[in-house]
Write a protein that holds these residues in place. Sequence first.
Motif, PDB file in Angstrom:
ATOM      1  N   VAL A 105      79.035  -7.517  62.362  1.00  0.00           N
ATOM      2  CA  VAL A 105      79.583  -6.623  61.691  1.00  0.00           C
ATOM      3  C   VAL A 105      79.030  -5.026  61.637  1.00  0.00           C
ATOM      4  O   VAL A 105      78.049  -4.958  61.188  1.00  0.00           O
ATOM      5  CB  VAL A 105      80.028  -6.917  60.185  1.00  0.00           C
ATOM      6  N   THR A 106      79.663  -4.182  62.104  1.00  0.00           N
ATOM      7  CA  THR A 106      79.556  -2.778  62.067  1.00  0.00           C
ATOM      8  C   THR A 106      80.616  -2.006  61.239  1.00  0.00           C
ATOM      9  O   THR A 106      81.570  -2.252  61.266  1.00  0.00           O
ATOM     10  CB  THR A 106      79.350  -1.972  63.319  1.00  0.00           C
ATOM     11  N   ASP A 107      79.996  -0.785  60.484  1.00  0.00           N
ATOM     12  CA  ASP A 107      80.973  -0.198  59.713  1.00  0.00           C
ATOM     13  C   ASP A 107      80.356   1.077  59.384  1.00  0.00           C
ATOM     14  O   ASP A 107      78.837   1.152  59.052  1.00  0.00           O
ATOM     15  CB  ASP A 107      81.232  -0.858  58.505  1.00  0.00           C
ATOM     16  N   LYS A 108      80.974   2.210  59.304  1.00  0.00           N
ATOM     17  CA  LYS A 108      80.247   3.713  58.878  1.00  0.00           C
ATOM     18  C   LYS A 108      79.588   3.553  57.720  1.00  0.00           C
ATOM     19  O   LYS A 108      78.692   3.977  57.667  1.00  0.00           O
ATOM     20  CB  LYS A 108      81.544   4.593  59.070  1.00  0.00           C
ATOM     21  N   ALA A 109      79.741   2.499  56.561  1.00  0.00           N
ATOM     22  CA  ALA A 109      79.301   2.471  55.358  1.00  0.00           C
ATOM     23  C   ALA A 109      77.838   1.881  55.466  1.00  0.00           C
ATOM     24  O   ALA A 109      76.962   1.952  54.469  1.00  0.00           O
ATOM     25  CB  ALA A 109      79.887   1.561  54.498  1.00  0.00           C
ATOM     26  N   ILE A 110      77.594   1.365  56.638  1.00  0.00           N
ATOM     27  CA  ILE A 110      76.175   0.775  56.999  1.00  0.00           C
ATOM     28  C   ILE A 110      75.632   1.008  58.065  1.00  0.00           C
ATOM     29  O   ILE A 110      76.381   1.150  59.124  1.00  0.00           O
ATOM     30  CB  ILE A 110      76.154  -1.023  56.596  1.00  0.00           C
ATOM     31  N   PRO A 111      74.194   1.455  58.048  1.00  0.00           N
ATOM     32  CA  PRO A 111      73.650   2.216  59.224  1.00  0.00           C
ATOM     33  C   PRO A 111      73.143   0.867  60.464  1.00  0.00           C
ATOM     34  O   PRO A 111      72.796   1.374  61.287  1.00  0.00           O
ATOM     35  CB  PRO A 111      72.477   3.150  58.788  1.00  0.00           C
ATOM     36  N   THR A 112      73.376  -0.124  59.860  1.00  0.00           N
ATOM     37  CA  THR A 112      72.733  -1.105  60.910  1.00  0.00           C
ATOM     38  C   THR A 112      73.860  -2.396  61.212  1.00  0.00           C
ATOM     39  O   THR A 112      74.858  -2.217  60.519  1.00  0.00           O
ATOM     40  CB  THR A 112      71.551  -1.923  60.303  1.00  0.00           C
ATOM     41  N   VAL A 113      73.544  -3.202  62.034  1.00  0.00           N
ATOM     42  CA  VAL A 113      74.460  -4.456  62.232  1.00  0.00           C
ATOM     43  C   VAL A 113      74.290  -5.524  61.216  1.00  0.00           C
ATOM     44  O   VAL A 113      73.019  -5.721  61.059  1.00  0.00           O
ATOM     45  CB  VAL A 113      74.127  -5.079  63.595  1.00  0.00           C
TER      46      VAL A 113
ATOM     47  N   ASN B  71      70.782  19.032  55.294  1.00  0.00           N
ATOM     48  CA  ASN B  71      71.548  17.920  56.059  1.00  0.00           C
ATOM     49  C   ASN B  71      72.162  16.681  55.221  1.00  0.00           C
ATOM     50  O   ASN B  71      71.630  16.630  54.215  1.00  0.00           O
ATOM     51  CB  ASN B  71      70.695  17.330  57.367  1.00  0.00           C
ATOM     52  N   MET B  72      72.883  16.147  55.921  1.00  0.00           N
ATOM     53  CA  MET B  72      73.379  14.926  55.267  1.00  0.00           C
ATOM     54  C   MET B  72      72.187  13.778  55.561  1.00  0.00           C
ATOM     55  O   MET B  72      71.329  14.043  56.447  1.00  0.00           O
ATOM     56  CB  MET B  72      74.635  14.338  56.159  1.00  0.00           C
ATOM     57  N   ILE B  73      72.000  12.875  54.684  1.00  0.00           N
ATOM     58  CA  ILE B  73      71.062  11.837  54.986  1.00  0.00           C
ATOM     59  C   ILE B  73      71.331  11.094  56.354  1.00  0.00           C
ATOM     60  O   ILE B  73      70.052  10.750  56.709  1.00  0.00           O
ATOM     61  CB  ILE B  73      70.871  10.985  53.588  1.00  0.00           C
ATOM     62  N   GLN B  74      72.370  10.920  56.731  1.00  0.00           N
ATOM     63  CA  GLN B  74      72.567  10.266  58.116  1.00  0.00           C
ATOM     64  C   GLN B  74      72.086  10.852  59.099  1.00  0.00           C
ATOM     65  O   GLN B  74      71.990  10.434  60.186  1.00  0.00           O
ATOM     66  CB  GLN B  74      73.988   9.845  58.045  1.00  0.00           C
ATOM     67  N   ASP B  75      71.680  12.284  59.088  1.00  0.00           N
ATOM     68  CA  ASP B  75      71.231  12.946  60.225  1.00  0.00           C
ATOM     69  C   ASP B  75      69.656  12.709  60.479  1.00  0.00           C
ATOM     70  O   ASP B  75      69.306  13.231  61.523  1.00  0.00           O
ATOM     71  CB  ASP B  75      71.327  14.481  59.776  1.00  0.00           C
ATOM     72  N   PHE B  76      68.894  12.090  59.541  1.00  0.00           N
ATOM     73  CA  PHE B  76      67.504  11.725  59.783  1.00  0.00           C
ATOM     74  C   PHE B  76      67.535  10.390  60.186  1.00  0.00           C
ATOM     75  O   PHE B  76      68.078   9.214  59.578  1.00  0.00           O
ATOM     76  CB  PHE B  76      66.921  11.887  58.671  1.00  0.00           C
ATOM     77  N   ASP B  77      66.517  10.112  61.220  1.00  0.00           N
ATOM     78  CA  ASP B  77      66.429   8.723  61.881  1.00  0.00           C
ATOM     79  C   ASP B  77      65.527   8.063  60.883  1.00  0.00           C
ATOM     80  O   ASP B  77      64.962   8.481  59.999  1.00  0.00           O
ATOM     81  CB  ASP B  77      66.165   9.141  63.024  1.00  0.00           C
TER      82      ASP B  77
END
Length: 430
Positions: free
Chosen positions: A414-422, A118-124
């Motif tokens: 600030v939210t952005d797809k490059a970062i997983p948190t606010v 998987n992509m690493i973003q698929d894991f919580d």
Amino acid sequence: METENLDERYRDLDNLFLRDSKFAPELFAPNDALKTILFDAAKVLVIGAGGLGCEILKDLALSGFRDITVIDMDTIDVTNLNRQFLFRKKDVGKHKSEVAAAFIEERCSGVKVTAHTNMIQDFDADFYREFHVIIAGLDNIEARRWLNALLHSMVEFDDDGKPDIATVKPLIDGGTEGFRGQARLIMPHMSGCFECTLSSLPKQNSYPMCTIAETPRLPEHCIQHAYVIQWPEHFKDKKVDKDSPDDMNWIFERAKERAESYNIEGVTYFLTMGVVKNIIPAIASTNALVSAACVNEALKVATFCNKSVDNYFMFMGQTSVYTSTFPFEKDENCLVCASQRESQTVAGSKLLKEFRDELQEKFTLSNPGLTAESTNKTLYISGPLGKKTKQNLELSMAQLVESGFLDKQDIIQVTDKAIPTVMKVYVKIE
């Protein structure tokens, strides 16, 4: 019998675990139980099973780590075989993580390697909390930023505002670039983080479009012309599959034709792949050296048998052999790890669009959304909801204050797809 085999296989660890050392931290005490901790309790996550990842997996298994997980969504290409030594020609087309895991388990009995494609973003976050140390052998800056931000978001703090060490997941980040390499130990909210050092990363090569189209002088210009201009003209609705030999060969042939017409030499299939995929030539010896540094730090973090690096190790081997270790300081205005930030003064006449553009450039964001923390009102967001907030981009910061969107002193989330948190930016409107 198994215990005897392990003791014999990893007998060199006794030199680290059973002897006192002036290099060890104060809490270290020679103890045979450290091997039990390493063998039976330590869980390590490896992200990336390419040139660096193969070396890391091998070093971990030979250093006593017996519970390893690896994540890599890429498949094996024939061009990988010259340096990614866990793979063979018969493995071409298979997932790197699965082949690497099977190879390690076959050669090192008793070592369990769990593979994910998987992509690493698929894991919580709960998935990442399972591990005692995480080693990243990634060549993707966006993925490294995402992982760094996630691990920082998982840290909890005590009443004094200090990180709870039980929630800190050490991140060991390795990278190579030709004859250069680095290994760093990132302790979330305790040391400088990957985001802090973003400005030190080299810029990717880019070529002026006018040169590519009109006056090519380098083989790279011809390759870019075939990739950026000729491909869309011939395949209007088809994107280049960078892992497809047919697609890459088409670009190579067109680039070679253009180079010949301008008497330019040097266009090769491998250079074509390097330009299109932005590949920096990999050197096997550099991968081996950097992976050893990464696993060395993992062993120290897992057992406290020696002091960890503080906190950045650099190897330079272009013209000679030079190494350096130094502490990469925290950036007090880092979006990810800064605990206290000074409010930046923003002119009231500045448009929200201009403010957003500055954030985007400064922090290398792709399409940031902005929300005022005091009012909980969305200043701008992309996507389907963007139409409702697009007009805010043309308003000045003073107008946003007057209309109740912002306070004069506020925190902009600030939210952005490059970062997983606010992430938070402290502003003072004047």
